[in-house]
Motif scaffolding. Structure first.
Motif, short mmCIF file in Angstrom:
data_model
loop_
_atom_site.label_atom_id
_atom_site.label_comp_id
_atom_site.label_asym_id
_atom_site.label_seq_id
_atom_site.Cartn_x
_atom_site.Cartn_y
_atom_site.Cartn_z
N VAL A 95 20.47 7.89 4.01
CA VAL A 95 19.80 8.96 4.75
C VAL A 95 19.25 10.00 3.78
O VAL A 95 19.99 10.57 2.97
CB VAL A 95 20.78 9.62 5.74
CG1 VAL A 95 20.12 10.82 6.42
CG2 VAL A 95 21.25 8.61 6.78
N LEU A 96 17.94 10.24 3.89
CA LEU A 96 17.28 11.25 3.05
C LEU A 96 17.16 12.60 3.75
O LEU A 96 17.26 13.65 3.12
CB LEU A 96 15.87 10.78 2.68
CG LEU A 96 15.73 9.62 1.71
CD1 LEU A 96 14.27 9.21 1.58
CD2 LEU A 96 16.29 9.98 0.34
N GLU A 97 16.94 12.56 5.05
CA GLU A 97 16.63 13.80 5.79
C GLU A 97 16.96 13.58 7.26
O GLU A 97 16.77 12.49 7.80
CB GLU A 97 15.15 14.13 5.62
CG GLU A 97 14.68 15.39 6.30
CD GLU A 97 13.18 15.59 6.16
OE1 GLU A 97 12.66 16.59 6.73
OE2 GLU A 97 12.52 14.75 5.50
N GLU A 128 0.83 -1.20 0.00
CA GLU A 128 0.00 0.00 0.00
C GLU A 128 0.87 1.25 0.00
O GLU A 128 2.03 1.22 0.40
CB GLU A 128 -0.90 0.02 1.25
CG GLU A 128 -1.81 -1.19 1.40
CD GLU A 128 -2.99 -1.16 0.44
OE1 GLU A 128 -3.18 -0.12 -0.22
OE2 GLU A 128 -3.70 -2.17 0.36
N GLU A 129 0.26 2.36 -0.44
CA GLU A 129 0.92 3.66 -0.34
C GLU A 129 0.64 4.25 1.04
O GLU A 129 -0.49 4.22 1.51
CB GLU A 129 0.45 4.61 -1.43
CG GLU A 129 0.91 4.22 -2.82
CD GLU A 129 0.61 5.30 -3.84
OE1 GLU A 129 0.07 6.35 -3.44
OE2 GLU A 129 0.91 5.09 -5.02
N VAL A 130 1.69 4.78 1.66
CA VAL A 130 1.60 5.33 3.01
C VAL A 130 2.03 6.79 2.97
O VAL A 130 3.01 7.14 2.30
CB VAL A 130 2.49 4.54 3.99
CG1 VAL A 130 2.42 5.13 5.39
CG2 VAL A 130 2.08 3.07 4.01
N ALA A 131 1.31 7.63 3.68
CA ALA A 131 1.65 9.06 3.71
C ALA A 131 2.89 9.31 4.56
O ALA A 131 3.06 8.71 5.62
CB ALA A 131 0.48 9.86 4.26
N ARG A 132 3.75 10.19 4.07
CA ARG A 132 4.92 10.59 4.85
C ARG A 132 4.51 11.45 6.02
O ARG A 132 3.47 12.10 6.00
CB ARG A 132 5.88 11.40 3.99
CG ARG A 132 6.55 10.66 2.87
CD ARG A 132 7.41 11.61 2.07
NE ARG A 132 8.83 11.33 2.21
CZ ARG A 132 9.79 12.13 1.79
NH1 ARG A 132 9.49 13.29 1.22
NH2 ARG A 132 11.06 11.81 1.94
N ARG A 133 5.34 11.47 7.05
CA ARG A 133 5.17 12.41 8.15
C ARG A 133 6.48 13.16 8.35
O ARG A 133 7.56 12.69 7.95
CB ARG A 133 4.76 11.70 9.44
CG ARG A 133 5.84 10.84 10.08
CD ARG A 133 5.44 10.47 11.51
NE ARG A 133 6.38 9.59 12.16
CZ ARG A 133 7.49 9.97 12.77
NH1 ARG A 133 7.86 11.25 12.74
NH2 ARG A 133 8.27 9.08 13.36
N PRO A 134 6.44 14.34 8.95
CA PRO A 134 7.69 15.08 9.19
C PRO A 134 8.59 14.36 10.18
O PRO A 134 8.12 13.61 11.05
CB PRO A 134 7.20 16.42 9.77
CG PRO A 134 5.75 16.49 9.43
CD PRO A 134 5.25 15.09 9.38
N VAL A 135 9.89 14.57 10.05
CA VAL A 135 10.82 14.01 11.03
C VAL A 135 10.88 14.92 12.25
O VAL A 135 10.81 16.15 12.14
CB VAL A 135 12.23 13.82 10.44
CG1 VAL A 135 12.22 12.82 9.31
CG2 VAL A 135 12.81 15.16 9.98
N ARG A 136 10.99 14.32 13.42
CA ARG A 136 11.16 15.07 14.66
C ARG A 136 12.64 15.43 14.83
O ARG A 136 13.50 14.92 14.11
CB ARG A 136 10.65 14.25 15.83
CG ARG A 136 9.18 13.88 15.71
CD ARG A 136 8.68 13.17 16.96
NE ARG A 136 7.26 12.80 16.85
CZ ARG A 136 6.82 11.61 16.49
NH1 ARG A 136 7.69 10.64 16.22
NH2 ARG A 136 5.54 11.35 16.41
#
Length: 380
Positions: A93-95, A42-50
């Motif tokens: 590592v992306l972010e 499934e496609e999952v929505a990204r969330r911001p990194v803390r």
């Protein structure tokens, strides 16, 4: 020109996700929506990194015995549905969050995800990531955390294996068994007797460094070990099968021998005959490697750092049995369940063929482990 070459060497997914905010807001993941049923992609929505977190593009993810158990509701941890399995991974590592100092964007890492790794992306606490040395590929690195972390801790920390000692390992053709053979033979300079359930698996174990092998489906493990090493017995036994195999391994120990229990792939948990411990001053102990992450993190971290260092130095050679795509995750699980698996398997996300099994899994599990490969997937 150097910048252009560097850009060309990176996965297209990474370049696309770095290009702008509109790309990569969703990623693909293997979801367990119902226990004892096939996983869905499934496609999952990204969330911001803390601030303390790191977003990693997952390239490879291990498929461990525990992943199968948790998807059946038979593991000690029971995440709420739906969830994504996958305990170990490697990637780029992306972010990074504002407070992250241990890794940087673009660096290659391995990590422990608890359960969540079978996805194109994973957000990790910076403390659960380790940088991958230059000479170690991401596919090799993904094999290291669970199997080699366990092997190193069992042999070095629990059994205190010494050069020249003889080590008996059961389920020897599984990922952890092959890791035990690798570390014992090539790092600790011990002799290894490999025990497995078929001639082909015994042959693989010998090819990977064992000095002798025993097919315990064909007779007494104790008697076969005695023929190989004599009446004295083995100094160390690493058991992942349990039941009668554990008891035979226990009886194969030499004076002051040590047996380390890693699991019960055979499905039966044996009672320890305490008189055997007394008569030969034997030590019987367990290893639940994952608990060290909470109970003794420095030791836990050292086992992973050692695995990466040994691999960088060329002292160990991680073995990967097969490669599966992410959408073939159910095929990968069945490969393990049907006892076809040796070492680690991998799954690749470069092509999305949506080829999933529709049949529930059977009960015949093995301890061997698989990898999923998720790199070079299309940008969403």
């Amino acid at each position: 020109m150097a910048a252009l070459l560097c850009r060309r060497s990176l996965p297209r997914t990474w370049l696309c996700r770095r290009a702008g905010q509109g790309c990569g807001r969703h990623y693909r993941a293997a979801l367990c929506a119902e226990l004892k049923q096939p996983l869905a992609i499934e496609e999952v929505a990204r969330r911001p990194v803390r601030p303390h977190e790191v977003r990693v593009e997952v390239h490879f993810c291990g498929v461990n015995f525990a992943d199968i158990l948790v998807c059946r509701g038979q593991y000690q941890e029971k995440p709420p549905l739906p969830f994504t399995p996958g305990m170990e991974f490697s990637g780029i590592v992306l972010e990074t969050g504002a407070d992250v100092s241990s890794v940087k964007e673009g660096e290659r890492v391995i990590g422990l995800s608890g359960f969540n790794g079978m996805a194109e992306e994973y957000i990790a606490d910076q403390k659960t990531l380790w940088r991958v040395p230059e000479k170690v590929s991401l596919q090799e690195a993904a094999v290291l955390p669970v199997s080699y972390g366990t092997a190193i801790s069992a042999l070095e920390h629990r059994a205190h294996t010494q050069p020249g000692e003889t080590v008996l390992v059961t389920a020897a053709a599984g990922a952890t068994g092959l890791a035990v053979i690798d570390v014992a033979t090539n790092v600790l300079q011990a002799k290894v007797i490999a025990a497995a359930g078929s001639d082909d698996k015994c042959k693989l174990a010998v090819q990977r460094g064992a000095q002798g092998s025993v097919n315990y489906s064909q007779g007494s493990l104790k008697e076969a070990v005695r023929r190989l090493v004599g009446s004295r017995g083995v100094d160390v036994a690493i058991d992942m099968v349990g039941g009668e195999v554990f008891l035979e391994a226990l009886r194969s120990l030499a004076w002051e021998g040590r047996i380390v229990v890693l699991g019960f792939a055979g499905g039966n948990i044996a009672s320890v005959p305490a008189n055997l411990l007394l008569l030969k001053n034997i030590s019987a102990m367990g290893l639940y490697w994952g608990r060290y992450q909470d109970q003794d993190f420095p030791l836990f971290s050292r086992s992973l750092s050692s695995a990466l260092q040994y691999c960088q130095q060329g002292r160990i050679r991680p073995y990967v049995g097969s490669v599966f795509k992410l959408e073939e995750v159910n095929d990968a699980f069945l490969h393990v369940i049907q006892r076809k698996s040796t070492g680690k398997e991998t799954c690749s996300g470069s092509l999305w063929l949506a080829r999933c099994s529709s049949e529930p899994w059977n009960q015949h599990w093995t301890m061997a482990v698989i990898l999923l490969s998720l790199f070079s997937s299309p940008c969403l």
